[in-house]
Design a protein around this motif. Structure first.
Motif, PDB file in Angstrom:
ATOM      1  N   ASN A  57     -36.515 -12.596  22.451  1.00 25.28           N
ATOM      2  CA  ASN A  57     -37.298 -11.461  21.851  1.00 25.28           C
ATOM      3  C   ASN A  57     -38.818 -11.994  21.588  1.00 25.28           C
ATOM      4  O   ASN A  57     -39.739 -11.154  21.953  1.00 25.28           O
ATOM      5  N   GLU A  58     -38.890 -13.354  21.258  1.00 27.04           N
ATOM      6  CA  GLU A  58     -40.121 -13.817  21.150  1.00 27.04           C
ATOM      7  C   GLU A  58     -40.822 -14.105  22.438  1.00 27.04           C
ATOM      8  O   GLU A  58     -42.001 -14.738  22.513  1.00 27.04           O
ATOM      9  N   GLY A  59     -40.148 -14.249  23.418  1.00 25.21           N
ATOM     10  CA  GLY A  59     -40.570 -14.495  24.983  1.00 25.21           C
ATOM     11  C   GLY A  59     -40.627 -16.151  25.210  1.00 25.21           C
ATOM     12  O   GLY A  59     -41.378 -16.465  25.967  1.00 25.21           O
ATOM     13  N   ARG A  60     -39.809 -16.807  24.558  1.00 28.90           N
ATOM     14  CA  ARG A  60     -39.745 -18.119  24.709  1.00 28.90           C
ATOM     15  C   ARG A  60     -38.789 -18.634  26.068  1.00 28.90           C
ATOM     16  O   ARG A  60     -39.194 -19.639  26.627  1.00 28.90           O
ATOM     17  N   ALA A  61     -38.054 -17.716  26.571  1.00 30.57           N
ATOM     18  CA  ALA A  61     -37.470 -17.770  27.851  1.00 30.57           C
ATOM     19  C   ALA A  61     -37.004 -16.557  28.379  1.00 30.57           C
ATOM     20  O   ALA A  61     -36.845 -15.416  27.464  1.00 30.57           O
ATOM     21  N   LYS A  62     -36.801 -16.399  29.753  1.00 23.35           N
ATOM     22  CA  LYS A  62     -36.557 -15.045  30.229  1.00 23.35           C
ATOM     23  C   LYS A  62     -35.121 -14.629  30.413  1.00 23.35           C
ATOM     24  O   LYS A  62     -34.679 -13.657  30.911  1.00 23.35           O
ATOM     25  N   LYS A  63     -34.245 -15.990  30.274  1.00 22.93           N
ATOM     26  CA  LYS A  63     -32.895 -15.541  30.420  1.00 22.93           C
ATOM     27  C   LYS A  63     -31.974 -16.548  29.428  1.00 22.93           C
ATOM     28  O   LYS A  63     -32.335 -17.577  29.014  1.00 22.93           O
ATOM     29  N   ILE A  64     -30.715 -16.217  29.218  1.00 24.80           N
ATOM     30  CA  ILE A  64     -29.787 -16.673  28.337  1.00 24.80           C
ATOM     31  C   ILE A  64     -28.535 -17.068  28.973  1.00 24.80           C
ATOM     32  O   ILE A  64     -27.950 -16.168  29.962  1.00 24.80           O
ATOM     33  N   LEU A  65     -28.103 -18.376  28.972  1.00 23.15           N
ATOM     34  CA  LEU A  65     -26.773 -18.818  29.490  1.00 23.15           C
ATOM     35  C   LEU A  65     -25.840 -19.115  28.027  1.00 23.15           C
ATOM     36  O   LEU A  65     -26.043 -19.918  27.584  1.00 23.15           O
ATOM     37  N   PHE A  66     -24.821 -18.084  28.252  1.00 19.56           N
ATOM     38  CA  PHE A  66     -23.631 -18.172  27.031  1.00 19.56           C
ATOM     39  C   PHE A  66     -22.629 -19.114  27.962  1.00 19.56           C
ATOM     40  O   PHE A  66     -21.979 -18.613  29.106  1.00 19.56           O
ATOM     41  N   SER A  67     -22.248 -20.106  27.205  1.00 21.18           N
ATOM     42  CA  SER A  67     -21.019 -20.995  27.912  1.00 21.18           C
ATOM     43  C   SER A  67     -19.844 -21.273  26.868  1.00 21.18           C
ATOM     44  O   SER A  67     -20.209 -21.302  25.708  1.00 21.18           O
ATOM     45  N   GLY A  68     -18.716 -20.783  27.370  1.00 25.48           N
ATOM     46  CA  GLY A  68     -17.535 -21.349  26.593  1.00 25.48           C
ATOM     47  C   GLY A  68     -16.325 -20.396  27.176  1.00 25.48           C
ATOM     48  O   GLY A  68     -16.503 -19.349  27.490  1.00 25.48           O
ATOM     49  N   GLY A  69     -15.274 -21.428  27.476  1.00 23.71           N
ATOM     50  CA  GLY A  69     -14.126 -20.576  28.095  1.00 23.71           C
ATOM     51  C   GLY A  69     -12.843 -20.505  27.085  1.00 23.71           C
ATOM     52  O   GLY A  69     -11.870 -19.910  27.406  1.00 23.71           O
ATOM     53  N   VAL A  70     -13.237 -20.903  25.947  1.00 25.27           N
ATOM     54  CA  VAL A  70     -12.001 -20.809  24.738  1.00 25.27           C
ATOM     55  C   VAL A  70     -11.654 -19.323  24.327  1.00 25.27           C
ATOM     56  O   VAL A  70     -12.803 -18.361  24.464  1.00 25.27           O
ATOM     57  N   ILE A  71     -10.446 -18.985  24.230  1.00 28.40           N
ATOM     58  CA  ILE A  71     -10.206 -17.595  23.764  1.00 28.40           C
ATOM     59  C   ILE A  71      -9.621 -17.910  22.433  1.00 28.40           C
ATOM     60  O   ILE A  71      -8.834 -18.400  22.227  1.00 28.40           O
ATOM     61  N   TRP A  72     -10.654 -17.144  21.226  1.00 28.13           N
ATOM     62  CA  TRP A  72     -10.042 -17.380  19.854  1.00 28.13           C
ATOM     63  C   TRP A  72      -9.194 -16.257  19.480  1.00 28.13           C
ATOM     64  O   TRP A  72      -9.210 -15.448  20.059  1.00 28.13           O
ATOM     65  N   GLU A  73      -8.280 -16.684  18.408  1.00 29.53           N
ATOM     66  CA  GLU A  73      -7.508 -15.604  17.850  1.00 29.53           C
ATOM     67  C   GLU A  73      -8.273 -14.440  17.609  1.00 29.53           C
ATOM     68  O   GLU A  73      -9.383 -14.471  16.805  1.00 29.53           O
ATOM     69  N   GLY A  74      -7.563 -13.332  17.891  1.00 25.15           N
ATOM     70  CA  GLY A  74      -8.343 -12.040  17.394  1.00 25.15           C
ATOM     71  C   GLY A  74      -8.885 -11.320  18.597  1.00 25.15           C
ATOM     72  O   GLY A  74      -9.624 -10.296  18.298  1.00 25.15           O
ATOM     73  N   THR A  75      -9.208 -12.064  19.662  1.00 28.93           N
ATOM     74  CA  THR A  75     -10.050 -11.409  20.700  1.00 28.93           C
ATOM     75  C   THR A  75      -9.305 -11.920  22.253  1.00 28.93           C
ATOM     76  O   THR A  75      -8.471 -12.751  22.068  1.00 28.93           O
ATOM     77  N   SER A  76      -9.669 -11.087  23.133  1.00 31.59           N
ATOM     78  CA  SER A  76      -8.929 -11.324  24.492  1.00 31.59           C
ATOM     79  C   SER A  76     -10.021 -12.013  25.220  1.00 31.59           C
ATOM     80  O   SER A  76      -9.955 -12.145  26.391  1.00 31.59           O
ATOM     81  N   LEU A  77     -11.264 -12.178  24.897  1.00 31.97           N
ATOM     82  CA  LEU A  77     -12.645 -12.367  25.684  1.00 31.97           C
ATOM     83  C   LEU A  77     -12.901 -13.847  25.254  1.00 31.97           C
ATOM     84  O   LEU A  77     -12.480 -14.612  24.193  1.00 31.97           O
ATOM     85  N   THR A  78     -13.343 -14.557  26.339  1.00 33.57           N
ATOM     86  CA  THR A  78     -13.731 -15.920  26.259  1.00 33.57           C
ATOM     87  C   THR A  78     -14.990 -16.096  25.410  1.00 33.57           C
ATOM     88  O   THR A  78     -15.694 -14.976  25.011  1.00 33.57           O
ATOM     89  N   GLU A  79     -15.297 -17.170  24.866  1.00 32.54           N
ATOM     90  CA  GLU A  79     -16.617 -17.253  23.926  1.00 32.54           C
ATOM     91  C   GLU A  79     -17.657 -16.754  24.542  1.00 32.54           C
ATOM     92  O   GLU A  79     -18.521 -15.964  24.188  1.00 32.54           O
TER      93      GLU A  79
END
Length: 206
Positions: A57-79
């Motif tokens: 939101n501050e304009g520091r970068a135009k894209k975000i990369l979320f990395s992580g394949g672990v699935i934690w208890e309570g969700t069916s989604l990866t990190e």
């Protein structure tokens, strides 16, 4: 006192030296970059995501990369999927979000992100990555990035604090102490076995 990480003995370090190993000279330089890199964790949505959104939101970068394949208890989604879902809910456009959901630990966060970054940018065009992770995890993340990413890429460290493992309070509670000691052990172990690069750091107590 400056010393190579490979020369350190984790059980010989004072609290001040442990603090320097994990936290010293890892402040944000406020420089703009090409992408915001966020490795996942069990509480990344709570601590790391708000910082990533702030930087975007501050304009520091135009894209975000979320990395992580672990699935934690309570969700069916990866990190990475969970971070993306929440980011969209908080107003981040889906088209600016990249995800990598194969990695299971910090080294793999970096290695598995290389292809994602190359496909999105072409690696030779990336000049700076903004790194968002918890403060005590930043040193190891940065060493992995320096080890496996191309050497022309620069990094802006954008650390976030959790409640119990800040540079000034980790030694006041058993949970924070355990995390810091485990993290220091990991860094020194991985450097000594050659898994990540060695680096000279200042662990002076004054």
């Amino acid at each position: 006192m400056k010393i190579n990480i490979s020369q350190l003995q984790p059980d010989k370090l004072s609290d001040a030296q442990l603090t320097n190993l994990l936290f010293k000279n890892l402040e944000d330089d406020n420089v703009e970059g090409d992408i915001i890199f966020v490795p996942g964790s069990s509480k990344a949505v709570i601590y790391r995501l708000p910082k990533a959104i702030q930087l975007y939101n501050e304009g520091r970068a135009k894209k975000i990369l979320f990395s992580g394949g672990v699935i934690w208890e309570g969700t069916s989604l990866t990190e990475a999927q969970l971070l993306k879902q929440r980011a969209i809910e908080l107003g981040i456009p889906e088209e600016v979000i990249l995800t990598e959901d194969l990695s299971l630990h910090t080294k793999e966060n970096v290695l598995s992100s290389l292809l994602i970054l190359d496909r999105a940018f072409e690696l030779h065009k990336i000049k700076r990555i903004l790194v968002v992770t918890t403060s005590y995890h930043m040193r190891r993340t940065l060493l992995n990035l320096k080890t496996f990413m191309p050497d022309w890429i620069q990094y802006s460290m954008c650390p976030v604090d959790d409640n119990t493992t800040k540079a000034y309070n980790w030694f006041e509670n058993p949970y924070g102490r355990n995390r810091v000691e485990m993290e220091a052990n990991k860094i020194i172990k991985y450097v000594k076995q050659g898994s990540i690069m060695d680096e000279m750091i200042d662990i002076s107590e004054c």
